[in-house]
Design a protein around this motif. Structure first.
Motif, PDB file in Angstrom:
ATOM      1  N   ILE A 152     -21.794  31.573 -49.769  1.00 45.49           N
ATOM      2  CA  ILE A 152     -20.584  32.364 -49.878  1.00 45.49           C
ATOM      3  C   ILE A 152     -20.957  33.698 -50.530  1.00 45.49           C
ATOM      4  O   ILE A 152     -21.639  33.721 -51.551  1.00 45.49           O
ATOM      5  N   VAL A 153     -20.486  34.777 -49.947  1.00 43.22           N
ATOM      6  CA  VAL A 153     -20.681  36.117 -50.503  1.00 43.22           C
ATOM      7  C   VAL A 153     -19.402  36.491 -51.231  1.00 43.22           C
ATOM      8  O   VAL A 153     -18.307  36.358 -50.677  1.00 43.22           O
ATOM      9  N   GLY A 154     -19.522  36.955 -52.440  1.00 44.11           N
ATOM     10  CA  GLY A 154     -18.366  37.337 -53.249  1.00 44.11           C
ATOM     11  C   GLY A 154     -17.835  38.701 -52.881  1.00 44.11           C
ATOM     12  O   GLY A 154     -17.708  39.574 -53.739  1.00 44.11           O
ATOM     13  N   SER A 155     -17.505  38.884 -51.610  1.00 46.86           N
ATOM     14  CA  SER A 155     -16.981  40.159 -51.115  1.00 46.86           C
ATOM     15  C   SER A 155     -16.418  39.958 -49.709  1.00 46.86           C
ATOM     16  O   SER A 155     -16.881  39.084 -48.976  1.00 46.86           O
ATOM     17  N   THR A 156     -15.466  40.797 -49.349  1.00 45.02           N
ATOM     18  CA  THR A 156     -14.985  40.827 -47.972  1.00 45.02           C
ATOM     19  C   THR A 156     -15.514  42.061 -47.243  1.00 45.02           C
ATOM     20  O   THR A 156     -15.146  42.308 -46.108  1.00 45.02           O
ATOM     21  N   ASN A 157     -16.397  42.813 -47.889  1.00 41.29           N
ATOM     22  CA  ASN A 157     -17.012  44.001 -47.295  1.00 41.29           C
ATOM     23  C   ASN A 157     -18.010  43.543 -46.223  1.00 41.29           C
ATOM     24  O   ASN A 157     -18.989  42.861 -46.526  1.00 41.29           O
ATOM     25  N   GLU A 158     -17.755  43.920 -44.977  1.00 41.58           N
ATOM     26  CA  GLU A 158     -18.593  43.478 -43.858  1.00 41.58           C
ATOM     27  C   GLU A 158     -20.036  43.966 -43.960  1.00 41.58           C
ATOM     28  O   GLU A 158     -20.943  43.323 -43.430  1.00 41.58           O
ATOM     29  N   VAL A 159     -20.287  45.082 -44.628  1.00 40.09           N
ATOM     30  CA  VAL A 159     -21.663  45.554 -44.814  1.00 40.09           C
ATOM     31  C   VAL A 159     -22.434  44.554 -45.679  1.00 40.09           C
ATOM     32  O   VAL A 159     -23.557  44.163 -45.353  1.00 40.09           O
ATOM     33  N   LYS A 160     -21.827  44.115 -46.758  1.00 39.73           N
ATOM     34  CA  LYS A 160     -22.479  43.149 -47.651  1.00 39.73           C
ATOM     35  C   LYS A 160     -22.665  41.798 -46.956  1.00 39.73           C
ATOM     36  O   LYS A 160     -23.738  41.192 -47.040  1.00 39.73           O
ATOM     37  N   ILE A 161     -21.637  41.327 -46.281  1.00 39.37           N
ATOM     38  CA  ILE A 161     -21.718  40.042 -45.587  1.00 39.37           C
ATOM     39  C   ILE A 161     -22.773  40.116 -44.482  1.00 39.37           C
ATOM     40  O   ILE A 161     -23.586  39.201 -44.326  1.00 39.37           O
ATOM     41  N   GLY A 162     -22.797  41.199 -43.739  1.00 39.33           N
ATOM     42  CA  GLY A 162     -23.792  41.389 -42.681  1.00 39.33           C
ATOM     43  C   GLY A 162     -25.210  41.406 -43.223  1.00 39.33           C
ATOM     44  O   GLY A 162     -26.134  40.861 -42.601  1.00 39.33           O
ATOM     45  N   ALA A 163     -25.397  42.016 -44.389  1.00 35.17           N
ATOM     46  CA  ALA A 163     -26.732  42.042 -45.007  1.00 35.17           C
ATOM     47  C   ALA A 163     -27.170  40.628 -45.384  1.00 35.17           C
ATOM     48  O   ALA A 163     -28.324  40.247 -45.159  1.00 35.17           O
ATOM     49  N   VAL A 164     -26.260  39.821 -45.930  1.00 33.59           N
ATOM     50  CA  VAL A 164     -26.603  38.440 -46.294  1.00 33.59           C
ATOM     51  C   VAL A 164     -26.907  37.629 -45.037  1.00 33.59           C
ATOM     52  O   VAL A 164     -27.860  36.843 -45.013  1.00 33.59           O
ATOM     53  N   ARG A 165     -26.145  37.825 -43.963  1.00 31.54           N
ATOM     54  CA  ARG A 165     -26.435  37.122 -42.704  1.00 31.54           C
ATOM     55  C   ARG A 165     -27.822  37.491 -42.182  1.00 31.54           C
ATOM     56  O   ARG A 165     -28.570  36.613 -41.725  1.00 31.54           O
ATOM     57  N   GLU A 166     -28.133  38.778 -42.220  1.00 38.74           N
ATOM     58  CA  GLU A 166     -29.449  39.229 -41.750  1.00 38.74           C
ATOM     59  C   GLU A 166     -30.565  38.631 -42.608  1.00 38.74           C
ATOM     60  O   GLU A 166     -31.581  38.188 -42.097  1.00 38.74           O
ATOM     61  N   LEU A 167     -30.355  38.601 -43.903  1.00 41.84           N
ATOM     62  CA  LEU A 167     -31.347  38.019 -44.809  1.00 41.84           C
ATOM     63  C   LEU A 167     -31.542  36.537 -44.499  1.00 41.84           C
ATOM     64  O   LEU A 167     -32.680  36.073 -44.403  1.00 41.84           O
ATOM     65  N   ALA A 168     -30.464  35.797 -44.339  1.00 42.91           N
ATOM     66  CA  ALA A 168     -30.551  34.352 -44.080  1.00 42.91           C
ATOM     67  C   ALA A 168     -31.373  34.069 -42.833  1.00 42.91           C
ATOM     68  O   ALA A 168     -32.161  33.118 -42.809  1.00 42.91           O
ATOM     69  N   ALA A 169     -31.234  34.904 -41.823  1.00 39.32           N
ATOM     70  CA  ALA A 169     -31.968  34.703 -40.567  1.00 39.32           C
ATOM     71  C   ALA A 169     -33.473  34.915 -40.742  1.00 39.32           C
ATOM     72  O   ALA A 169     -34.274  34.391 -39.963  1.00 39.32           O
ATOM     73  N   GLU A 170     -33.878  35.628 -41.768  1.00 39.60           N
ATOM     74  CA  GLU A 170     -35.300  35.914 -42.022  1.00 39.60           C
ATOM     75  C   GLU A 170     -36.033  34.773 -42.730  1.00 39.60           C
ATOM     76  O   GLU A 170     -37.251  34.747 -42.753  1.00 39.60           O
ATOM     77  N   TYR A 171     -35.305  33.862 -43.341  1.00 39.13           N
ATOM     78  CA  TYR A 171     -35.903  32.827 -44.174  1.00 39.13           C
ATOM     79  C   TYR A 171     -35.640  31.455 -43.580  1.00 39.13           C
ATOM     80  O   TYR A 171     -34.474  31.049 -43.460  1.00 39.13           O
ATOM     81  N   PRO A 172     -36.694  30.698 -43.245  1.00 36.05           N
ATOM     82  CA  PRO A 172     -36.506  29.378 -42.631  1.00 36.05           C
ATOM     83  C   PRO A 172     -35.603  28.451 -43.445  1.00 36.05           C
ATOM     84  O   PRO A 172     -34.790  27.731 -42.867  1.00 36.05           O
TER      85      PRO A 172
END
Length: 175
Positions: free
Chosen positions: A1-21
């Motif tokens: 869960i990201v403590g924000s509704t800002n799509e830039v922040k959420i998108g960054a966390v999604r991109e990060l998650a995809a990089e790590y098995p």
């Protein structure tokens, strides 16, 4: 869960998650979470505290929560006396894992408006005429304007996220 509704922040966390098995199957969602600090933090301590507060506030039945907070930090030897940076905290229910982005300096008129006028960076950039977008923080960010699109707010946020994830990825060797 990201403590924000800002799509830039959420998108960054999604991109990060995809990089790590170990995060590849993560279901990344954002919810509103209070920072407990000023809308425009003006110290390193306040910025980090805001990220910690957001991460802890949204940790509810999830494996990891993420708090992201940008702040205006006093930095000696700069032209204006301040630089902007982003703090990221990944919280696992017991420990918080901190990462920081690189820093950048804003134009003097923006800095003066933030420090003297008590406005946020997005508001200062808008009032000073650097952008027509009053929601700059949900778009390219000030860094996007200053680098002429070479670095976006998402890129900048990813830096802090990658620094915070070091602790989780290297649990056996991280301090």
């Amino acid at each position: 869960i990201v403590g924000s509704t800002n799509e830039v922040k959420i998108g960054a966390v999604r991109e990060l998650a995809a990089e790590y098995p170990f995060l590849g199957a993560a279901d990344v969602r954002g919810i509103s979470a209070p920072s407990g600090v000023a809308d425009q933090p003006k110290s390193l301590e306040e910025t980090i505290r805001g990220a910690i507060n957001r991460a802890k506030a949204c940790f509810d039945g999830c494996d990891l929560s993420v708090g992201i907070e940008s702040g205006f930090i006093p930095v000696p030897y700069t032209k204006t006396g301040f630089m902007d940076m982003t703090a990221c905290v990944i919280y696992d229910g017991r420990n918080h894992h901190l990462g920081l982005s690189s820093m950048f300096e804003c134009p003097k008129d923006v800095t003066d408006m933030i420090t003297d006028g008590g406005v946020t960076m997005a508001e200062a950039f808008h009032r000073c005429g650097y952008t027509d977008n009053s929601k700059l923080g949900s778009a390219e960010g000030a860094i996007g304007i200053l680098t002429k699109g070479r670095v976006s707010r998402k890129d900048y946020t990813l830096q802090a996220l990658r620094m915070a994830i070091i602790h989780l990825e290297n649990q056996t060797i991280a301090a």
